[in-house]
Design an enzyme around this catalytic site. Structure first.
Site, PDB file in Angstrom:
ATOM      1  N   GLU A 245       4.955  22.106 121.376  1.00  0.00           N
ATOM      2  CA  GLU A 245       5.472  21.570 122.845  1.00  0.00           C
ATOM      3  C   GLU A 245       6.467  21.176 123.320  1.00  0.00           C
ATOM      4  O   GLU A 245       6.442  19.052 123.473  1.00  0.00           O
ATOM      5  CB  GLU A 245       4.242  19.889 122.461  1.00  0.00           C
ATOM      6  CG  GLU A 245       2.845  20.770 123.448  1.00  0.00           C
ATOM      7  CD  GLU A 245       1.803  19.556 123.129  1.00  0.00           C
ATOM      8  OE1 GLU A 245       1.646  18.513 123.285  1.00  0.00           O
ATOM      9  OE2 GLU A 245       0.699  19.885 122.918  1.00  0.00           O
TER      10      GLU A 245
HETATM   11  C1  LIG Z   1       1.637  27.137 115.943  1.00  0.00           C
HETATM   12  C2  LIG Z   1       2.584  27.336 117.710  1.00  0.00           C
HETATM   13  C3  LIG Z   1       1.398  26.700 118.466  1.00  0.00           C
HETATM   14  C4  LIG Z   1       1.862  27.786 119.183  1.00  0.00           C
HETATM   15  N1  LIG Z   1       1.670  27.448 121.069  1.00  0.00           N
HETATM   16  C5  LIG Z   1       1.898  27.417 122.643  1.00  0.00           C
HETATM   17  C6  LIG Z   1       0.773  28.105 122.785  1.00  0.00           C
HETATM   18  O1  LIG Z   1      -0.060  27.751 123.524  1.00  0.00           O
HETATM   19  N2  LIG Z   1       1.265  28.488 124.780  1.00  0.00           N
HETATM   20  C7  LIG Z   1       2.665  28.289 124.271  1.00  0.00           C
HETATM   21  O2  LIG Z   1       3.200  28.987 125.234  1.00  0.00           O
HETATM   22  N3  LIG Z   1       3.774  28.270 123.632  1.00  0.00           N
HETATM   23  C8  LIG Z   1       3.339  27.750 122.122  1.00  0.00           C
HETATM   24  N4  LIG Z   1       3.886  27.911 121.501  1.00  0.00           N
HETATM   25  C9  LIG Z   1       5.555  28.035 121.312  1.00  0.00           C
HETATM   26  C10 LIG Z   1       6.095  26.500 121.299  1.00  0.00           C
HETATM   27  O3  LIG Z   1       6.405  26.085 122.439  1.00  0.00           O
HETATM   28  C11 LIG Z   1       7.689  27.346 121.354  1.00  0.00           C
HETATM   29  O4  LIG Z   1       7.966  27.860 119.928  1.00  0.00           O
HETATM   30  C12 LIG Z   1       9.074  25.938 121.159  1.00  0.00           C
HETATM   31  O5  LIG Z   1       9.001  26.008 122.398  1.00  0.00           O
HETATM   32  C13 LIG Z   1      10.192  25.851 121.104  1.00  0.00           C
HETATM   33  O6  LIG Z   1       9.912  27.909 120.809  1.00  0.00           O
HETATM   34  P1  LIG Z   1      10.923  28.761 119.949  1.00  0.00           P
HETATM   35  O7  LIG Z   1      10.179  28.420 118.775  1.00  0.00           O
HETATM   36  O8  LIG Z   1      11.113  29.796 120.614  1.00  0.00           O
HETATM   37  O9  LIG Z   1      12.736  28.387 118.538  1.00  0.00           O
HETATM   38  P2  LIG Z   1      13.797  28.420 120.169  1.00  0.00           P
HETATM   39  O10 LIG Z   1      13.939  28.225 121.673  1.00  0.00           O
HETATM   40  O11 LIG Z   1      14.427  29.580 119.665  1.00  0.00           O
HETATM   41  O12 LIG Z   1      14.451  27.556 119.547  1.00  0.00           O
HETATM   42  C14 LIG Z   1      15.338  27.343 118.247  1.00  0.00           C
HETATM   43  C15 LIG Z   1      15.797  26.206 117.878  1.00  0.00           C
HETATM   44  O13 LIG Z   1      16.496  25.898 118.732  1.00  0.00           O
HETATM   45  C16 LIG Z   1      16.684  24.781 119.199  1.00  0.00           C
HETATM   46  N5  LIG Z   1      17.358  24.766 120.333  1.00  0.00           N
HETATM   47  C17 LIG Z   1      16.879  25.584 121.468  1.00  0.00           C
HETATM   48  N6  LIG Z   1      17.790  25.103 123.107  1.00  0.00           N
HETATM   49  C18 LIG Z   1      19.291  23.566 122.506  1.00  0.00           C
HETATM   50  C19 LIG Z   1      19.484  23.322 123.220  1.00  0.00           C
HETATM   51  N7  LIG Z   1      20.344  23.105 124.283  1.00  0.00           N
HETATM   52  N8  LIG Z   1      19.947  22.146 122.072  1.00  0.00           N
HETATM   53  C20 LIG Z   1      19.239  21.828 120.644  1.00  0.00           C
HETATM   54  N9  LIG Z   1      19.036  22.438 120.323  1.00  0.00           N
HETATM   55  C21 LIG Z   1      17.811  23.488 120.804  1.00  0.00           C
HETATM   56  C22 LIG Z   1      15.349  24.034 119.045  1.00  0.00           C
HETATM   57  O14 LIG Z   1      14.468  22.360 119.742  1.00  0.00           O
HETATM   58  C23 LIG Z   1      14.988  25.089 118.060  1.00  0.00           C
HETATM   59  O15 LIG Z   1      15.514  24.397 116.825  1.00  0.00           O
HETATM   60  C24 LIG Z   1       3.658  27.353 119.938  1.00  0.00           C
HETATM   61  C25 LIG Z   1       4.457  27.850 118.814  1.00  0.00           C
HETATM   62  C26 LIG Z   1       3.834  28.026 117.646  1.00  0.00           C
HETATM   63  C27 LIG Z   1       4.592  27.856 116.520  1.00  0.00           C
END
Ligand SMILES: Cc1cc2nc3c(=O)[nH]c(=O)nc-3n(C[C@H](O)[C@H](O)[C@H](O)COP(=O)(O)OP(=O)(O)OC[C@H]3O[C@@H](n4cnc5c(N)ncnc54)[C@H](O)[C@@H]3O)c2cc1C
Length: 770
Positions: free
Chosen positions: A440
Site C-alpha cells: 500500500e
Molecule cells: C506481500 C505483498 C502483498 C502485496 N499485495 C498486493 C496486491 O494485492 N495488489 C497489488 O497491486 N500490489 C500488491 N503488492 C505490491 C506492493 O504494493 C508493492 O510491492 C509496492 O508498491 C512497492 O513496489 P515494489 O515492491 O516493486 O518496490 P519498488 O517500487 O521497486 O521500490 C523499491 C524501494 O524504492 C523506494 N522508492 C521507489 N521510488 C522512490 C522514490 N521516488 N523516492 C524514494 N524512494 C523510492 C520504495 O519506497 C522502496 O523502498 C504487494 C506486495 C507485497 C510484498
C-alpha cells in the site's frame, strides 16, 4: 472584463508570471492523487493554529451491538480455530474449515452494506475485527483484511454502476466471488502508473452475442489472494485505436472486473512473502476478452482508474495496516512485559534491569499512541472523511513503529524469541513486519513523497487554490483568482510568522490550551510546533518551489513533523476520551516528550540542510531560537511506563485491551499462566527475599512459608519453566519433505475451481521438484 485593480495589475501580475515557473506543477496522476479523498485534522495542522475544541469535539467511534456480538462470537471462534504454526509451516495455507468459516460468516464482506448481503460495519468495527485477528494469526488477519481493503468491493461501492453493484456485491458478500486487486507489475511497483498492462477496445463475442469489449494482456505480481481469486479488479492502460467508444485513442488507466475462469487467465502460482502463508502470487492474462460493461463505473469511468484507486486507497490505508500494526504492537508489549516479569537472570526478573525498562517503556508508550491514532482515524472515517494525508501518515507510522516495537520484543525475549516452533509467539510478527512496510505504498515513498508532498498541496489552506489559478488556461481568470488567494496567503503567512515567533520565544506560554487537567500543559507546545511547521512549510514552498519535490530528505523530515503533530493530537484526544485516566499519564507524557524531541530534531535538520541559507537562518531565529533542546522522556518517566507492562493493573489492561489471549497449552497461554502465578506469589517472594532465603523448601523448613504457600511457589516455578521453554525437533521433523508433502493436498482442496499450477515450494525452492 473585471474592474481595473492596481494591486492585481501592478503587483500580483509579475508575481503571477514568476510563480508559474517556480511553483510545483502537477502531472495528471499527481493531480488525480491530490484530488482523491479529502482533508480533515491535517488542514488544521497545516494552518498552524490547531483548533483543539474541534478535535476534542470529534465523537469517538463506538461499536454497535451487532459489531460487538460479531467480535464476541465469530471472531472469537475464528481465533480459536487459527493456529499460526500449523498454517505457516504445516499447511502453508489456512485450513479448509477456516476458509469455509471466513466465507460463511462474511468476514470478506465487512465493508459491503447490508442491503447487498454484507455486514455493513463501521470503520471502527472493521478495524476491531482485524485488530483481534492479528493478535492470533497474521495470515488469518491478512486474508480477512484484503477483500475489505482496496479492491473490487471498495471500488464497486464508490464507483460502480447500480447494475454492477446489484450483480457483484451480493456475490462478493456471500463469497461466491473471492476478489483480488491487481495493480503492481514487474516493471511498475511504486511507480504503478507506469504499468504496461494493456486493454484494447474491440468487438468480441460475449455469451453468444457480439459486443464492444476490451482485449486484455497483463502480468501482475505480488497480488494478495490472486492464487485463489475468482474475480480480479484489474488496473491497465486502455487504448481505443478504432474509436469504438469515443474520440480518444490513448484513454489511460482503467479498472475492470475480470472473472478468473475466462480463457487466457493464468492464476494459481504462489509467492511466499516473508514465509507467510496467506495467498499471494502472480497473475497473467493473454488476450482475455471482457465486455466494456465490466469497467468499474462503465464507459463513463474509462481512463479514471488512477483517481479511483487513489480514492479507494485512502480509506483502506487508514484501517487495515494501522489496525494490524496497533494490534501487533499491543500483543508484543503484552507478552514482552509478562516475559520480562517472569524471566529471571542474575537472581531477579529481567524487567527490573533499567536497560530492559528502556525498551519496555518505549513499547508501552508506542502501544498507547498507535491505538490512540487508530481510534481517531477510524472516527474521522466514520464521520465521512477520506483523509488521504492522514491515512498515509497512519500507514507509514504504524508499520514503522510496529517494526521498532517488535524488534524491542525480540531483544527482550533473547533466545526465546528467536527459536521458532509452535510455542514461539513472536516469530510470525517479526517475519511479517517488512510486508506492512512494503505494501500500500512502500514506506520510503510514503514518507518522502506522499505525506508532506501531497499534504503540502492538498492540506495547505491556499496552495492548491493558487496552483489551480496558475494553471488556468484562461489567464485573466487565473490572475483574478490568484490575486485573491495569494494575498490571503500572504496575510496568513505573516500572522503565522508572528505566531510562531511569539510562541517560540515565550516557551509557548500564551498558546491556547483547553482545560484538560494534567494534559493541558501538552497542548501549548504542540500548538507552538504546529505554527513553526506551518511557517517552515510556507518558506520552503516560497524558496524551493517545484524543487521541493526533488528534495526528498527535506520533504521526509517535514513528513515526520506532520506525522508527530497528528499522532500527538491523537494521544491527547485519547486521554480526554478515556476520562483522563491518571494512571495513563506517564504514557501520555512519554509520547509527548518523545514527539516534541523528534519535532525539534527534524526542524533542526531541515534548517541545517535547507539550500536557501538566509531563509534557514530566519526560520531558525523565529522558530527554534534556543536550538533543538528537547531531550525526550527522562529515565524516570520511561521506567514508570515500563512498570505498567510489568505489573497487573487496569492501565495494563487498557493498553492491551481486546487482544486475543492464549488458549490451551500454547505459548501465550503458558506465559499468561506464569505471569499470573508469579505476580500473585510476589508477596511470598518478598518475604523470602527479606529473610535472604532463595530456596522454597528451605523457606518452608524455616517456617517462613506454609505448605500451601510452598505449593503456590512451586507451581509458579513450574509455570515459568514451561513458559521459558522453547521447541525442539527431531531431525526428520525439519526435513523439507514434510512441508512439501503437505502442500499439494491443500492446494487441490482449496483450488478446485482453478487450474492450479504446483506451488513454487514444491517445484523449485525447498522440494527439489518432488
Ligand atoms: C506481500 C505483498 C502483498 C502485496 N499485495 C498486493 C496486491 O494485492 N495488489 C497489488 O497491486 N500490489 C500488491 N503488492 C505490491 C506492493 O504494493 C508493492 O510491492 C509496492 O508498491 C512497492 O513496489 P515494489 O515492491 O516493486 O518496490 P519498488 O517500487 O521497486 O521500490 C523499491 C524501494 O524504492 C523506494 N522508492 C521507489 N521510488 C522512490 C522514490 N521516488 N523516492 C524514494 N524512494 C523510492 C520504495 O519506497 C522502496 O523502498 C504487494 C506486495 C507485497 C510484498
Amino acid at each position: 472584463m473585471s474592474e481595473p485593480s492596481f494591486r492585481r495589475d501592478w503587483i500580483t501580475k509579475p508575481i503571477f508570471g514568476w510563480a508559474r515557473h517556480v511553483l510545483p506543477t502537477l502531472s495528471d496522476t499527481e493531480r488525480e492523487a491530490i484530488e482523491a479523498g479529502d482533508v480533515w485534522w491535517d488542514a488544521d495542522l497545516f494552518a498552524g493554529n490547531p483548533d483543539w475544541a474541534k478535535l476534542l469535539a470529534v465523537a469517538p467511534s463506538r461499536l454497535t451491538d451487532e459489531e460487538q456480538a460479531f467480535l464476541d462470537g465469530p471472531v472469537n471462534e475464528l481465533c480459536h480455530m487459527l493456529n499460526d504454526w500449523q498454517i505457516t509451516f504445516e499447511l502453508c495455507d489456512l485450513p479448509p474449515e477456516v476458509w469455509d468459516f471466513l466465507k460463511r460468516h462474511k468476514f470478506f464482506a465487512m465493508i459491503i452494506p447490508k442491503e447487498y448481503g454484507g455486514l455493513g460495519f463501521s470503520a471502527f468495527g472493521h478495524s476491531e475485527v482485524i485488530r483481534k485477528l492479528s493478535t492470533r494469526s497474521t495470515s488469518g488477519a491478512v486474508t480477512a483484511m484484503v477483500p475489505n481493503s482496496l479492491g473490487p468491493g471498495e471500488l464497486l461501492l464508490q464507483f460502480g454502476t447500480k447494475a454492477q453493484q446489484d450483480y457483484w456485491l451480493p456475490r462478493l458478500a456471500d463469497a461466491r466471488e473471492i476478489p483480488c486487486f491487481g495493480l503492481t507489475s514487474p516493471e511498475a511497483g511504486s511507480d504503478a502508473a507506469s504499468m504496461t498492462d494493456s486493454g484494447v477496445v474491440c468487438r468480441g463475442t460475449w455469451e453468444g452475442r457480439e459486443v464492444v469489449g476490451i482485449r486484455l494482456n497483463w502480468h501482475k505480481r505480488y497480488i494478495t489472494l490472486a492464487p485463489v481469486a475468482t474475480l480480479i479488479g484489474l488496473a491497465f492502460k486502455l487504448y481505443d485505436p478504432d474509436h469504438l467508444i469515443g474520440e480518444r485513442e490513448d484513454i489511460g488507466i482503467t479498472v475492470a472486473l475480470v472473472p478468473t475462469d475466462l480463457p487466457g487467465v493464468e492464476i494459481g502460482r504462489r509467492h511466499l512473502p516473508a514465509l507467510q502463508a496467506f495467498q499471494n502470487g502472480p497473475t497473467r492474462g493473454h488476450d482475455v476478452f471482457v465486455p466494456i460493461d465490466n469497467v468499474i463505473g462503465g464507459v463513463a469511468q474509462v481512463g479514471e482508474g488512477w483517481k479511483m484507486l487513489m480514492s479507494a486507497l485512502a480509506a483502506g490505508r487508514g484501517i487495515s495496516l494501522p489496525s494490524l500494526s496497533a494490534a501487533g504492537a499491543a500483543f508484543a508489549a503484552h507478552t514482552t512485559g509478562a516475559y520480562a516479569r517472569i524471566r529471571e537472570q542474575f537472581h531477579q526478573p529481567i524487567g527490573r534491569f533499567p536497560a530492559i525498562q528502556e525498551r519496555l517503556g518505549r513499547m508501552a508508550a508506542t502501544v498507547y499512541l498507535l491505538d490512540a491514532a487508530r481510534r481517531l482515524t477510524c472516527a474521522g472515517i466514520d464521520h465521512g472523511h477520506k483523509p488521504a494525508v492522514i491515512t498515509a501518515i497512519m500507514k507509514e507510522q504504524a508499520t514503522e513503529r510496529l517494526r521498532v516495537t517488535v524488534n524491542d520484543a525480540m531483544d527482550v525475549h533473547g533466545g526465546k524469541g528467536v527459536q521458532d516452533g509452535p510455542h514461539n509467539y513472536l516469530g510470525t510478527s517479526y517475519r511479517s513486519v517488512p510486508i506492512g512496510i512494503t505494501v500500500e505504498g512502500a514506506n520510503i515513498v510514503t514518507r518522502s513523497l506522499i505525506q508532506f508532498g501531497q499534504g503540502a498541496i492538498r492540506s495547505h489552506p491556499y496552495l492548491l487554490k493558487e496552483m489551480t489559478a496558475l494553471e488556468d488556461p484562461d489567464r485573466a481568470r487565473g490572475l483574478e483568482a490568484f490575486d485573491r488567494d495569494f494575498w490571503a496567503h500572504v496575510a496568513h503567512s505573516v500572522t503565522n510568522a508572528l505566531r510562531a515567533w511569539g510562541r517560540a520565544w515565550s516557551g509557548a506560554m500564551f498558546a491556547p490550551a483547553p482545560a484538560a487537567g494534567q494534559a493541558s500543559r501538552f497542548y501549548r507546545p504542540l500548538g507552538r510546533y504546529a505554527s513553526a511547521f506551518a511557517l517552515a512549510v510556507d518558506v520552503a514552498l516560497l524558496s524551493l518551489g517545484g524543487a521541493l519535490k526533488r528534495q526528498e530528505m527535506i520533504s521526509a523530515r517535514f513528513g515526520d513533523v506532520l506525522s508527530e503533530l497528528y499522532l500527538l493530537s491523537a494521544v491527547l484526544k485519547r486521554f480526554e476520551d478515556e476520562g483522563r485516566q491518571e494512571a495513563d499519564l506517564p504514557l501520555v507524557a512519554w509520547c509527548m516528550q518523545s514527539g516534541f524531541a523528534t519535532i525539534e530534531a527534524r526542524l533542526d535538520e531541515i534548517f541545517a540542510n535547507f539550500p536557501n541559507r538566509p531563509a534557514a537562518w530566519i526560520l531558525r531565529f523565529l522558530t527554534l531560537p534556543f536550538g533543538a533542546h528537547r531531550r525526550g522522556p527522562s529515565d524516570r518517566l520511561t521506567q514508570a511506563c515500563a512498570d505498567i507492562l510489568l505489573n497487573p493493573s487496569a492501565a495494563r489492561e487498557r493498553l492491551t485491551v481486546d487482544i486475543f489471549h492464549g488458549i490451551g497449552d500454547d505459548g501465550v497461554a503458558r506465559l499468561e499462566r506464569a505471569f499470573a502465578l508469579v505476580t500473585a506469589a510476589e508477596p511470598l517472594r518478598e518475604r523470602m527475599r527479606r529473610a535472604r532465603v532463595r530456596d522454597v523448601d528451605q523457606a518452608k523448613r524455616q517456617a517462613l512459608i506454609n505448605d500451601a504457600e510452598a505449593a503456590q511457589l512451586h507451581a509458579a516455578v513450574e509455570a515459568v519453566a514451561a513458559a521459558v521453554a522453547v521447541d525442539d525437533f527431531a531431525p526428520d521433523e525439519l526435513s523439507p519433505r514434510r512441508v512439501v508433502d503437505s502442500i499439494p493436498l491443500q492446494w487441490d482442496q482449496l483450488n478446485r475451481q482453478t487450474q492450479s499450477a504446483p506451488s513454487p515450494l514444491v517445484g523449485e525452492g525447498w522440494g527439489g521438484g518432488s
